[in-house]
Motif scaffolding. Structure first.
Motif, PDB file in Angstrom:
ATOM      1  N   GLY A  13       0.815  -1.208   0.000  1.00 29.19           N
ATOM      2  CA  GLY A  13       0.000   0.000   0.000  1.00 29.19           C
ATOM      3  C   GLY A  13       0.847   1.255   0.000  1.00 29.19           C
ATOM      4  N   ARG A  14       1.252   1.680   1.179  1.00 28.75           N
ATOM      5  CA  ARG A  14       1.925   2.982   1.338  1.00 28.75           C
ATOM      6  C   ARG A  14       3.196   3.114   0.504  1.00 28.75           C
ATOM      7  N   SER A  15       4.097   2.152   0.595  1.00 25.99           N
ATOM      8  CA  SER A  15       5.352   2.268  -0.160  1.00 25.99           C
ATOM      9  C   SER A  15       5.114   2.142  -1.663  1.00 25.99           C
ATOM     10  N   GLN A  16       4.110   1.373  -2.049  1.00 22.82           N
ATOM     11  CA  GLN A  16       3.774   1.285  -3.477  1.00 22.82           C
ATOM     12  C   GLN A  16       3.200   2.611  -3.977  1.00 22.82           C
ATOM     13  N   MET A  17       2.367   3.255  -3.157  1.00 22.31           N
ATOM     14  CA  MET A  17       1.834   4.560  -3.541  1.00 22.31           C
ATOM     15  C   MET A  17       2.962   5.577  -3.660  1.00 22.31           C
ATOM     16  N   ALA A  18       3.869   5.585  -2.685  1.00 20.45           N
ATOM     17  CA  ALA A  18       4.988   6.529  -2.712  1.00 20.45           C
ATOM     18  C   ALA A  18       5.849   6.310  -3.952  1.00 20.45           C
ATOM     19  N   THR A  19       6.110   5.067  -4.282  1.00 23.23           N
ATOM     20  CA  THR A  19       6.926   4.772  -5.457  1.00 23.23           C
ATOM     21  C   THR A  19       6.234   5.224  -6.734  1.00 23.23           C
ATOM     22  N   ALA A  20       4.947   4.987  -6.842  1.00 24.27           N
ATOM     23  CA  ALA A  20       4.207   5.412  -8.037  1.00 24.27           C
ATOM     24  C   ALA A  20       4.241   6.935  -8.189  1.00 24.27           C
ATOM     25  N   GLU A  78      20.656   7.490  -1.160  1.00 28.35           N
ATOM     26  CA  GLU A  78      20.796   8.724  -0.397  1.00 28.35           C
ATOM     27  C   GLU A  78      19.682   8.866   0.630  1.00 28.35           C
ATOM     28  N   PHE A  79      18.504   8.323   0.303  1.00 29.47           N
ATOM     29  CA  PHE A  79      17.343   8.453   1.188  1.00 29.47           C
ATOM     30  C   PHE A  79      16.655   7.110   1.361  1.00 29.47           C
ATOM     31  N   VAL A  80      16.236   6.843   2.587  1.00 28.37           N
ATOM     32  CA  VAL A  80      15.331   5.749   2.889  1.00 28.37           C
ATOM     33  C   VAL A  80      14.121   6.385   3.559  1.00 28.37           C
ATOM     34  N   VAL A  81      12.951   6.145   2.988  1.00 31.37           N
ATOM     35  CA  VAL A  81      11.704   6.675   3.533  1.00 31.37           C
ATOM     36  C   VAL A  81      10.908   5.496   4.070  1.00 31.37           C
ATOM     37  N   THR A  82      10.589   5.543   5.360  1.00 29.69           N
ATOM     38  CA  THR A  82       9.826   4.453   5.967  1.00 29.69           C
ATOM     39  C   THR A  82       8.431   4.945   6.331  1.00 29.69           C
ATOM     40  N   MET A  83       7.492   4.012   6.252  1.00 24.80           N
ATOM     41  CA  MET A  83       6.104   4.284   6.599  1.00 24.80           C
ATOM     42  C   MET A  83       5.588   3.089   7.396  1.00 24.80           C
ATOM     43  N   GLY A  84       5.783   3.123   8.698  1.00 21.84           N
ATOM     44  CA  GLY A  84       5.264   2.061   9.556  1.00 21.84           C
ATOM     45  C   GLY A  84       6.235   0.950   9.868  1.00 21.84           C
ATOM     46  N   CYS A  85       7.440   1.011   9.350  1.00 24.09           N
ATOM     47  CA  CYS A  85       8.448   0.003   9.674  1.00 24.09           C
ATOM     48  C   CYS A  85       9.692   0.717  10.190  1.00 24.09           C
TER      49      CYS A  85
END
Length: 131
Positions: A13-20, A78-85
């Motif tokens: 969900g969240r990471s797939q939305m962010a990637t899109a 350069e960046f790692v964006v986490t959402m719930g992990c």
């Protein structure tokens, strides 16, 4: 080239939305950005709700499959964006990039989509300012 990793628990969900949204921003802005997504405990498929709300924005993720995030995925990022992990589950000890933790305000998928879209645009604004 800049490398950005988007991670959440299920990668459904969240990471797939962010990637899109990041793919769309990268293409709109003509930036040289590599995008990686994964989850710490990936689901079997992308959530139907996530697919539906992205479709409303003209984004198609129907052919994607959730995958596990690995330390190799983070190498050179350069960046790692986490959402719930927790990034500590997959970021190597010697990694020197920036972790951004996106705590989303809502549990409702459409509201999450809108917040993620805003945050992705802000991240790309930051990239352009520092380029």
């Amino acid at each position: 080239m800049t490398k950005i990793v988007f991670a959440c628990v299920g990668n459904a969900g969240r990471s797939q939305m962010a990637t899109a949204f990041a793919e769309r921003e990268r293409d709109r802005r003509g930036l040289d950005v590599e995008l990686v997504t994964g989850g710490t405990d990936p689901k079997e498929s992308i959530s139907e709700d996530a697919r539906d709300v992205l479709e409303e924005e003209g984004l198609d993720v129907s052919g994607r499959t959730p995958r596990r995030i690995t330390t190799d995925d983070v190498a050179g990022a350069e960046f790692v964006v986490t959402m719930g992990c927790s990034a500590s589950e997959f970021v190597p000890e010697d990694w020197n990039g920036e972790v951004r933790i996106w705590s989303l305000e809502s549990d409702e998928t459409r509201e999450q989509r809108d917040e993620i879209e805003r945050r992705v645009a802000a991240l790309f604004d930051d990239l352009e300012r520092t380029a």
